[in-house]
Design a protein around this motif. Structure first.
Motif, mmCIF file in Angstrom:
data_model
loop_
_atom_site.group_PDB
_atom_site.id
_atom_site.type_symbol
_atom_site.label_atom_id
_atom_site.label_comp_id
_atom_site.label_asym_id
_atom_site.label_seq_id
_atom_site.Cartn_x
_atom_site.Cartn_y
_atom_site.Cartn_z
ATOM 1 N N ALA A 297 1.034 -1.353 0.306
ATOM 2 C CA ALA A 297 0.227 -0.232 0.073
ATOM 3 C C ALA A 297 0.382 1.538 0.065
ATOM 4 C CB ALA A 297 -1.235 -0.270 1.039
ATOM 5 N N SER A 298 1.971 1.280 -0.214
ATOM 6 C CA SER A 298 2.811 2.218 -0.348
ATOM 7 C C SER A 298 2.689 2.772 -1.592
ATOM 8 C CB SER A 298 3.988 2.015 -0.287
ATOM 9 O OG SER A 298 4.724 1.277 0.505
ATOM 10 N N GLY A 299 2.297 4.545 -1.292
ATOM 11 C CA GLY A 299 1.765 5.701 -2.263
ATOM 12 C C GLY A 299 0.256 5.363 -1.871
ATOM 13 N N SER A 300 -0.442 4.719 -1.814
ATOM 14 C CA SER A 300 -1.755 4.367 -1.604
ATOM 15 C C SER A 300 -2.718 4.230 -0.335
ATOM 16 C CB SER A 300 -2.262 3.823 -3.331
ATOM 17 O OG SER A 300 -2.100 2.136 -2.412
ATOM 18 N N GLY A 301 -1.310 3.948 0.506
ATOM 19 C CA GLY A 301 -2.996 3.843 1.619
ATOM 20 C C GLY A 301 -3.030 4.695 2.714
ATOM 21 N N PRO A 302 -4.475 4.835 2.771
ATOM 22 C CA PRO A 302 -5.395 5.989 3.022
ATOM 23 C C PRO A 302 -4.846 5.766 4.659
ATOM 24 C CG PRO A 302 -6.769 4.239 3.355
ATOM 25 C CD PRO A 302 -5.887 3.608 2.522
ATOM 26 N N VAL A 303 -4.956 7.512 5.364
ATOM 27 C CA VAL A 303 -4.516 7.499 7.234
ATOM 28 C C VAL A 303 -5.617 8.854 7.189
ATOM 29 C CG1 VAL A 303 -3.557 7.727 8.659
ATOM 30 C CG2 VAL A 303 -2.661 6.779 6.513
ATOM 31 N N LEU A 304 -6.208 8.926 8.241
ATOM 32 C CA LEU A 304 -6.841 9.867 8.869
ATOM 33 C C LEU A 304 -5.854 10.838 9.202
ATOM 34 C CD1 LEU A 304 -9.905 11.615 8.258
ATOM 35 C CD2 LEU A 304 -10.819 10.463 10.664
ATOM 36 N N VAL A 305 -5.410 11.855 8.980
ATOM 37 C CA VAL A 305 -4.482 12.704 9.932
ATOM 38 C C VAL A 305 -4.662 14.309 9.763
ATOM 39 C CG1 VAL A 305 -2.003 13.528 10.563
ATOM 40 C CG2 VAL A 305 -2.837 11.383 9.603
ATOM 41 N N ALA A 306 -5.553 15.254 11.285
ATOM 42 C CA ALA A 306 -5.636 16.051 11.149
ATOM 43 C C ALA A 306 -7.366 16.901 10.207
ATOM 44 C CB ALA A 306 -4.599 17.228 10.381
ATOM 45 N N GLY A 307 -7.699 15.218 10.730
ATOM 46 C CA GLY A 307 -9.416 15.879 10.613
ATOM 47 C C GLY A 307 -9.380 15.366 9.033
ATOM 48 N N LYS A 308 -8.034 14.500 8.298
ATOM 49 C CA LYS A 308 -8.344 14.818 6.684
ATOM 50 C C LYS A 308 -7.717 13.460 6.183
ATOM 51 C CE LYS A 308 -8.068 19.601 5.272
ATOM 52 N NZ LYS A 308 -7.511 20.487 4.018
ATOM 53 N N TRP A 309 -8.350 12.932 5.125
ATOM 54 C CA TRP A 309 -7.947 11.311 4.037
ATOM 55 C C TRP A 309 -6.673 11.950 3.690
ATOM 56 C CZ3 TRP A 309 -9.786 6.798 1.277
ATOM 57 C CH2 TRP A 309 -11.094 6.205 2.085
ATOM 58 N N ARG A 310 -5.347 11.450 4.031
ATOM 59 C CA ARG A 310 -4.447 11.492 3.877
ATOM 60 C C ARG A 310 -3.881 10.350 2.734
ATOM 61 N NH1 ARG A 310 -3.945 17.092 4.698
ATOM 62 N NH2 ARG A 310 -5.104 16.931 7.078
ATOM 63 N N GLN A 311 -2.741 10.369 1.939
ATOM 64 C CA GLN A 311 -2.573 9.254 1.500
ATOM 65 C C GLN A 311 -0.903 9.051 1.993
ATOM 66 O OE1 GLN A 311 -3.350 8.971 -2.944
ATOM 67 N NE2 GLN A 311 -4.796 7.513 -2.454
ATOM 68 N N VAL A 312 -0.455 7.574 1.996
ATOM 69 C CA VAL A 312 1.124 7.654 2.305
ATOM 70 C C VAL A 312 1.702 7.596 0.833
ATOM 71 C CG1 VAL A 312 2.852 5.594 2.688
ATOM 72 C CG2 VAL A 312 0.708 5.023 3.421
ATOM 73 N N ASP A 319 9.418 0.070 10.071
ATOM 74 C CA ASP A 319 8.815 0.812 11.417
ATOM 75 C C ASP A 319 7.642 2.009 11.210
ATOM 76 O OD1 ASP A 319 10.338 -1.527 13.310
ATOM 77 O OD2 ASP A 319 11.600 0.297 12.169
ATOM 78 N N GLN A 320 8.064 2.548 9.922
ATOM 79 C CA GLN A 320 6.702 4.111 9.721
ATOM 80 C C GLN A 320 7.159 3.991 8.178
ATOM 81 O OE1 GLN A 320 11.062 6.336 10.804
ATOM 82 N NE2 GLN A 320 11.705 4.634 11.918
ATOM 83 N N PHE A 321 5.876 5.113 8.136
ATOM 84 C CA PHE A 321 5.743 5.966 7.024
ATOM 85 C C PHE A 321 5.191 6.960 7.256
ATOM 86 C CE2 PHE A 321 1.511 4.077 8.057
ATOM 87 C CZ PHE A 321 0.343 5.560 7.685
ATOM 88 N N VAL A 322 5.055 8.049 5.583
ATOM 89 C CA VAL A 322 4.657 9.254 5.972
ATOM 90 C C VAL A 322 4.189 9.826 5.151
ATOM 91 C CG1 VAL A 322 6.215 11.393 5.187
ATOM 92 C CG2 VAL A 322 7.557 9.400 6.134
ATOM 93 N N VAL A 323 2.951 10.887 5.609
ATOM 94 C CA VAL A 323 1.922 11.958 4.969
ATOM 95 C C VAL A 323 2.709 13.301 4.476
ATOM 96 C CG1 VAL A 323 0.029 9.735 5.944
ATOM 97 C CG2 VAL A 323 1.410 12.114 6.658
ATOM 98 N N ASP A 324 1.876 12.962 3.767
ATOM 99 C CA ASP A 324 2.267 14.334 3.720
ATOM 100 C C ASP A 324 1.087 15.774 4.026
ATOM 101 O OD1 ASP A 324 2.600 17.362 2.079
ATOM 102 O OD2 ASP A 324 3.401 16.509 0.709
ATOM 103 N N LEU A 325 1.152 15.829 4.941
ATOM 104 C CA LEU A 325 -0.388 17.036 5.497
ATOM 105 C C LEU A 325 -0.845 18.444 4.413
ATOM 106 C CD1 LEU A 325 0.171 17.350 8.607
ATOM 107 C CD2 LEU A 325 -0.579 15.774 7.881
ATOM 108 N N GLY A 326 0.295 18.728 2.872
ATOM 109 C CA GLY A 326 0.111 19.721 2.256
ATOM 110 C C GLY A 326 0.077 21.462 3.058
ATOM 111 N N GLY A 327 -0.704 21.855 2.824
ATOM 112 C CA GLY A 327 -0.514 23.381 4.300
ATOM 113 C C GLY A 327 -1.237 22.776 4.829
ATOM 114 N N ASP A 328 -1.743 21.868 5.813
ATOM 115 C CA ASP A 328 -2.121 21.597 7.184
ATOM 116 C C ASP A 328 -1.368 21.415 8.000
ATOM 117 O OD1 ASP A 328 -4.837 21.728 6.121
ATOM 118 O OD2 ASP A 328 -4.793 19.942 5.841
ATOM 119 N N THR A 329 -1.621 21.518 9.277
ATOM 120 C CA THR A 329 -0.222 21.472 10.355
ATOM 121 C C THR A 329 -1.177 20.508 11.795
ATOM 122 O OG1 THR A 329 -1.915 23.606 11.595
ATOM 123 C CG2 THR A 329 -0.251 23.733 10.322
#
Length: 398
Positions: A297-312, A319-329
């Protein structure tokens, strides 16, 4: 030392498990229900989920391996319990002495269970399994007459009691599949042969979760519900959990380990398969494939962070993965929800299954040993949607 902000947790709602079992019992109507708790309760915890299922009226428990069944006995379960995946030299005697029903698919297994019964001085309870077209375990039609006759002879000698005759569907999760009526006919023929030898089993059982939900004619005396009791639909083709009145019991959460601003053109994770398109905020989720997060699911796995769906973003590491929050904090320690029931906007296990090209069964069962299970809704006194006063107990995975 108490871990007040755990890295990652799997929250298991036992009230949902009980409600799902009650719902499935309603669907099964007059048939008894077997709660299948193999593979550590499909990743949810075998012992807590077995207890919840019993509280909701499950007459039977089911496991794959004898070790799983013996662990349930060691944890205090005394009800009817079937295990079905045996190999030569298995702990037949221990199972017989523990009052566990065992499955037999061939003459070698019948011989071993008869020997175990004689050694223990107890009558073994046996379910004979017919291969009606799945092609895995189960006795082939050409050998079924010999097996049933031998089982009846062992029964007459007092070594065994044939308590069940059963089989398993190959494609019940695919509505209209041509194998379904063929297997149903084959099972009826297997029952006829068994009855002709003089066998009178307590339970005839064929229906798994999808058949329980869609094939009432396959219910017979007992249905075996696995994935559905945990609130997951057996397949998208059969509808969502809500379509069947089910609630997913597992929610997988993590606490963000890092949040930082990076410039455009910044590579993310191994191989730099993702590069930031501009200045942005990256959040680090401290869970990876060692925890059961599928690398596919690299590059496609969905995660809810800071109130929005993000993708890996980029590759999922051990042990870890990253999501890009764009302009959100966000801040380190904030919650990331990988999947749950979906009623709060979070992704579901089915969403992760689509992202990884697999099935929701695999998503929940692969959640690893180092992810603690946090149980809510314990006690068995809840209403259909309620919880009791024992929410929040953290336990190990076993």
């Amino acid at each position: 030392m108490t871990d007040t902000t755990p890295r990652v947790t799997a929250e298991i709602d036992l009230a949902a498990v009980r409600a799902n079992v009650r719902r499935l019992r309603d669907v099964a109507r007059t048939a008894q229900l077997m709660a299948v708790v193999k593979a550590d309760g499909y990743g949810h915890g075998a012992v807590p989920c077995a207890r919840a299922a019993r509280e909701a009226g499950a007459a039977w428990l089911g496991t794959a391996t004898p070790q799983e069944a013996l662990a349930l006995r060691a944890a205090g379960d005394t009800g009817r319990l079937l295990c079905w995946l045996w190999t030569p030299g298995g702990p037949w005697r221990e199972a017989v002495e523990a009052g566990i029903d065992v499955s037999v698919s061939g003459m070698w297994a019948l011989k071993e269970v008869v020997a175990a019964a004689r050694e223990s001085g107890r009558t073994a309870r046996v379910h004979l399994k017919a291969d009606t077209g799945l092609g895995r375990n189960g006795c082939a039609p050409a050998d079924w007459g010999e097996l049933t006759a031998a089982a009846r002879a062992a029964e007459a000698a007092g070594a065994v009691r044939v308590t069940g005759v059963w089989s398993h569907f190959a494609c019940a999760d695919e509505p209209g599949h041509p194998s379904i009526p063929l297997q149903q006919n084959a099972f009826r023929e297997a029952l006829t042969v068994a009855e002709a030898t003089g066998l009178t089993p307590e339970v005839r059982h064929f229906a798994n979760s999808p058949a329980t939900l869609t094939l009432p004619e396959s219910h017979y005396d007992l249905v075996r519900t696995g994935i559905a009791m945990y609130g997951i639909s057996p397949s998208p083709e059969l509808g969502t959990p809500a379509d069947h009145g089910l609630t997913p019991a597992m929610t997988l959460k993590a606490s963000l380990a890092s949040v930082k601003r990076v410039p455009g053109g910044h590579g993310v994770s191994y191989g730099h398969h993702y590069t930031t398109p501009g200045e942005t905020t990256l959040a680090l989720v401290p869970a990876g494939y060692a925890d059961g997060i599928p690398r596919h699911a690299s590059g496609s796995g969905p995660v809810l962070v800071a109130g929005k769906w993000r993708q890996v973003a980029g590759r999922i590491a051990m042990d870890q993965f990253v999501v890009d929050l764009g302009g959100d904090t966000a801040r380190a320690g904030d919650e990331a929800v990988l999947f749950g029931p979906g009623d709060r906007g979070e992704p579901t296990a089915e969403d992760w299954a689509r992202a990884a090209g697999t099935i929701a069964y695999e998503i929940v069962t692969r959640i690893g040993q180092r992810v603690p299970r946090v149980y809510t809704g314990e006690g068995g006194r809840d209403g259909e949607n309620g919880h009791d006063s024992h929410d929040g107990e953290v336990r190990g995975h076993g």
